[in-house]
Motif scaffolding. Structure first.
Motif, mmCIF file in Angstrom:
data_model
loop_
_atom_site.group_PDB
_atom_site.id
_atom_site.type_symbol
_atom_site.label_atom_id
_atom_site.label_comp_id
_atom_site.label_asym_id
_atom_site.label_seq_id
_atom_site.Cartn_x
_atom_site.Cartn_y
_atom_site.Cartn_z
ATOM 1 N N GLN A 361 21.222 20.567 46.990
ATOM 2 C CA GLN A 361 20.923 21.018 48.344
ATOM 3 C C GLN A 361 22.167 21.477 49.095
ATOM 4 O O GLN A 361 22.142 22.519 49.777
ATOM 5 C CB GLN A 361 20.232 19.897 49.122
ATOM 6 N N GLN A 362 23.239 20.707 48.976
ATOM 7 C CA GLN A 362 24.419 20.981 49.802
ATOM 8 C C GLN A 362 25.397 21.984 49.174
ATOM 9 O O GLN A 362 26.149 22.643 49.899
ATOM 10 C CB GLN A 362 25.160 19.677 50.101
ATOM 11 N N VAL A 363 25.387 22.087 47.836
ATOM 12 C CA VAL A 363 26.383 22.934 47.168
ATOM 13 C C VAL A 363 25.741 24.047 46.354
ATOM 14 O O VAL A 363 26.050 25.227 46.547
ATOM 15 C CB VAL A 363 27.294 22.073 46.247
ATOM 16 N N VAL A 364 24.856 23.685 45.435
ATOM 17 C CA VAL A 364 24.375 24.652 44.454
ATOM 18 C C VAL A 364 23.533 25.752 45.093
ATOM 19 O O VAL A 364 23.806 26.948 44.907
ATOM 20 C CB VAL A 364 23.584 23.947 43.332
ATOM 21 N N GLU A 365 22.498 25.387 45.849
ATOM 22 C CA GLU A 365 21.627 26.401 46.445
ATOM 23 C C GLU A 365 22.387 27.348 47.367
ATOM 24 O O GLU A 365 22.216 28.566 47.285
ATOM 25 C CB GLU A 365 20.462 25.737 47.184
ATOM 26 N N PRO A 366 23.250 26.834 48.254
ATOM 27 C CA PRO A 366 24.023 27.766 49.094
ATOM 28 C C PRO A 366 24.948 28.668 48.288
ATOM 29 O O PRO A 366 25.267 29.779 48.720
ATOM 30 C CB PRO A 366 24.824 26.836 50.011
ATOM 31 N N ALA A 367 25.390 28.185 47.112
ATOM 32 C CA ALA A 367 26.329 28.972 46.305
ATOM 33 C C ALA A 367 25.643 30.056 45.502
ATOM 34 O O ALA A 367 26.188 31.155 45.334
ATOM 35 C CB ALA A 367 27.100 28.053 45.354
ATOM 36 N N ILE A 368 24.440 29.786 44.979
ATOM 37 C CA ILE A 368 23.802 30.751 44.092
ATOM 38 C C ILE A 368 22.644 31.513 44.741
ATOM 39 O O ILE A 368 22.251 32.566 44.253
ATOM 40 C CB ILE A 368 23.327 30.094 42.783
ATOM 41 N N HIS A 369 22.130 30.984 45.855
ATOM 42 C CA HIS A 369 21.044 31.674 46.563
ATOM 43 C C HIS A 369 21.328 31.732 48.068
ATOM 44 O O HIS A 369 20.531 31.258 48.888
ATOM 45 C CB HIS A 369 19.707 30.960 46.328
ATOM 46 N N LYS A 371 21.475 33.007 51.831
ATOM 47 C CA LYS A 371 20.472 33.787 52.563
ATOM 48 C C LYS A 371 21.088 34.954 53.333
ATOM 49 O O LYS A 371 20.418 35.921 53.661
ATOM 50 C CB LYS A 371 19.707 32.874 53.518
ATOM 51 N N ASP A 372 22.373 34.838 53.659
ATOM 52 C CA ASP A 372 23.016 35.913 54.406
ATOM 53 C C ASP A 372 24.512 35.848 54.175
ATOM 54 O O ASP A 372 25.002 35.030 53.408
ATOM 55 C CB ASP A 372 22.695 35.802 55.904
#
Length: 569
Positions: A361-369, A371-372
């Motif tokens: 939630q805190q690292v992987v999703e913001p890094a690979i997906h 939103k802007d």
């Protein structure tokens, strides 16, 4: 009656006897006799070798490393004396730290000129001794066959590594009686395959059988020993979650249910945290690098440590071992597995999940997906990983590109990562990727690099152009020496001392070398650009303009314990 031949001809025949097919090299004065023989051995009826002309001797040795890492064979480099030889030493040191089997053959002035400061004379044997498994000067043509056979035996046996042969000009041109290739399989005082201690094997099995919270740390030794099946049998029988080192990432499929990810400074948060809870750690073919252990005095103090390694020198070097099983892991793992009880550690394995979900939630999703905002390294790596479905070979340069590509790439097949781990050599990526395309011509080779590393061996684009080596180059351009900039921001009060990069127009460079090129600045165009790159025959440069000040997270800061890992800054 024995045939009389020159030393240079003896070298050709000796290399043939060792099964050499590809040579990476660069000619020069003191190695010219050998290159004259190569003329015949690379064409016509006598053709035995494919010689790849690189554009710099450092490129030759890194290419030999890439070839060796993906093929499992010994990589070969031929260069001239003096600067030609010294230019290979970075690669020799790199190969030594990463246990890569290569043989470097360098020209030398004739023995009558040694010690006179002759043109392009340098004491290569003395320079190479501390950073190689063996360095030797072939002073007479009679010694060529023996020296080559010994070099290959030492390079490939036991813990692999680099060997350097210094080849004076007189030994190349003088004659000898040829009685066939030598066959060296014994060197006094050199024991490449130690006999495992039965009591250590029994004790290791006992500890694993009694363990409630076991953890396996898997390194490149499993790849080097071709012990992938033996690893599966051990971890599946004992039901042990697995962390992999940077160089050991493809020793176990990314999709295996026991795989918990990458160890180390920028590895998986759950692994670092659970390391400090494990009651038994079995380390297999890894060396407890400082990048894995964090602060050694606080590392896994609660755990019994079982260390499997073929090299006794690694035992207790960094972390104190409770049980040392010295030997080839292809032999020692089955010996332990036979004594193991079938186990079930479901509760222990599930305890990783909360940490993993937090990191997701805190690292992987913001890094690979994301939103802007600007394009990110992680999403570029993820796009290529998804498109290649775990079947490609990952080659990296060094820095942020290395850590993020290693984290987010997928590995379904063995020998699928080529990176400079121990020495951390910028400029490694491009020539190593060239070598990988020759070592595994049936596989896609994806090379990730930053703008700094790309320019360090930029001249090897000439080799790629000439050979049409199908390297898919993903240039992650943030106009910074990104890893140094990150550390400056974190630990040096954001004093960005000489880390911003004024870069050239890579499009024009690609055009100059006739290599197809795309630039991505908008994430909406990323997948189409990746698809174009992968569907293009031959080489391709995909430049991605990424966020300038993005950081690689999570991270264990230097001097900190592994369970002090930061998810965000």
């Amino acid at each position: 009656m024995k045939e009389t031949i020159t030393g240079r001809e003896a070298l050709m025949r000796a290399l043939q006897a060792e099964g050499v097919k590809t040579i990476f090299g660069y000619p020069g004065g003191s190695i010219m006799p050998v290159y004259d023989s190569l003329y015949d051995y690379t064409r016509g009826e006598k053709k035995a070798f494919n010689h790849v002309l690189v554009r710099h001797e450092q490129g030759a040795v890194h290419a030999a490393q890439g070839y060796a890492r993906v093929s499992g064979e010994v990589g070969v480099t031929i260069v001239t004396s003096g600067p030609g030889a010294t230019n290979t030493l970075t690669g020799v040191a790199d190969a030594m730290l990463d246990s890569t089997p290569i043989v470097v053959i360098a020209g030398q002035v004739g023995i009558n000129a040694l010690g006179t400061d002759a043109f392009q004379e340098v004491d290569l044997v003395g320079l190479a001794q501390p950073i190689s498994k063996w360095s030797y000067q072939i002073r007479h043509a009679d010694d060529v066959a023996w020296a080559v056979s010994r070099a290959f035996y030492i390079a490939r046996s036991g813990r692999p590594g680099p060997v350097v042969l210094d080849f004076p000009k007189n030994a190349q041109t003088h004659t000898c009686e040829w009685s066939g290739p030598a066959h060296v399989d014994f060197v006094r005082s050199y024991v490449p395959y130690p006999t495992p201690d039965d009591s250590a094997i029994s004790e290791a099995a006992r500890l694993l059988n009694e363990s409630k919270r076991p953890l396996a740390l898997v390194g490149q030794g499993v790849e080097l020993g071709n012990a992938h099946n033996e690893l599966l049998e051990l971890i599946e029988k004992a039901d042990i979650p697995v962390g992999r080192t940077l160089l050991g990432l493809s020793a176990l499929s990314s999709r295996h249910p026991l795989n918990k990810g990458m160890l180390g400074m920028h590895g998986q948060y759950s692994l670092n945290m659970k390391t400090q809870e494990a009651d038994v750690i079995i380390a297999i073919g890894m060396r407890f690098s400082d990048r894995v252990t964090g602060l050694p005095s606080t590392y896994a103090r609660q755990a019994k440590i079982i260390h499997l390694d073929i090299d006794k020198a690694e035992i207790d070097k960094c972390i104190k071992t409770d049980v040392a099983v010295i030997g080839d892991c292809k032999v020692t793992m089955p010996a332990i597995t036979r004594l193991l009880k079938k186990n079930d550690h479901t509760e222990w394995k599930q305890s990783f999940d909360a940490y993993a979900q937090m990191e997701q939630q805190q690292v992987v999703e913001p890094a690979i997906h994301p939103k802007d905002g600007p394009l990110l390294m992680g999403e570029v790596v993820n796009a290529v990983a998804e498109a290649t479905k775990g079947e490609a070979i990952l080659v990296t340069d060094v820095g942020q590109n290395q850590m993020l590509s290693a984290r987010y790439f997928h590995y379904n097949r063995k020998r699928s990562i080529v990176t400079s781990g121990g020495l951390g050599t910028m400029g490694f990526g491009m020539p190593a990727a060239i070598g990988a395309t020759f070592g595994a011509p049936d596989r896609t080779v994806c090379m990730f690099c930053g703008d700094g590393g790309f320019q360090m061996n930029l001249q090897e684009l000439g080799t790629i152009m000439e050979q049409q080596a199908p390297v898919k180059m993903i240039l992650l351009n943030n106009n910074y020496l990104g890893n140094v900039r990150q550390w400056q921001d974190m630990f040096w009060e954001q004093r960005r001392s000489f880390t911003p990069m004024l870069n050239p127009q890579y499009r024009l460079i690609a055009e100059a070398y006739a290599i197809p090129y795309s630039l991505v600045t908008d994430r909406a165009d990323l997948n189409a650009a990746v698809s174009r790159m992968l569907s293009t025959d031959g080489p391709f440069i995909l430049e991605c303009a990424i966020k300038e000040d993005a950081d690689v997270m999570p991270m264990t800061a230097p001097g900190k314990s592994v369970d002090e890992m930061m998810l965000t800054i």
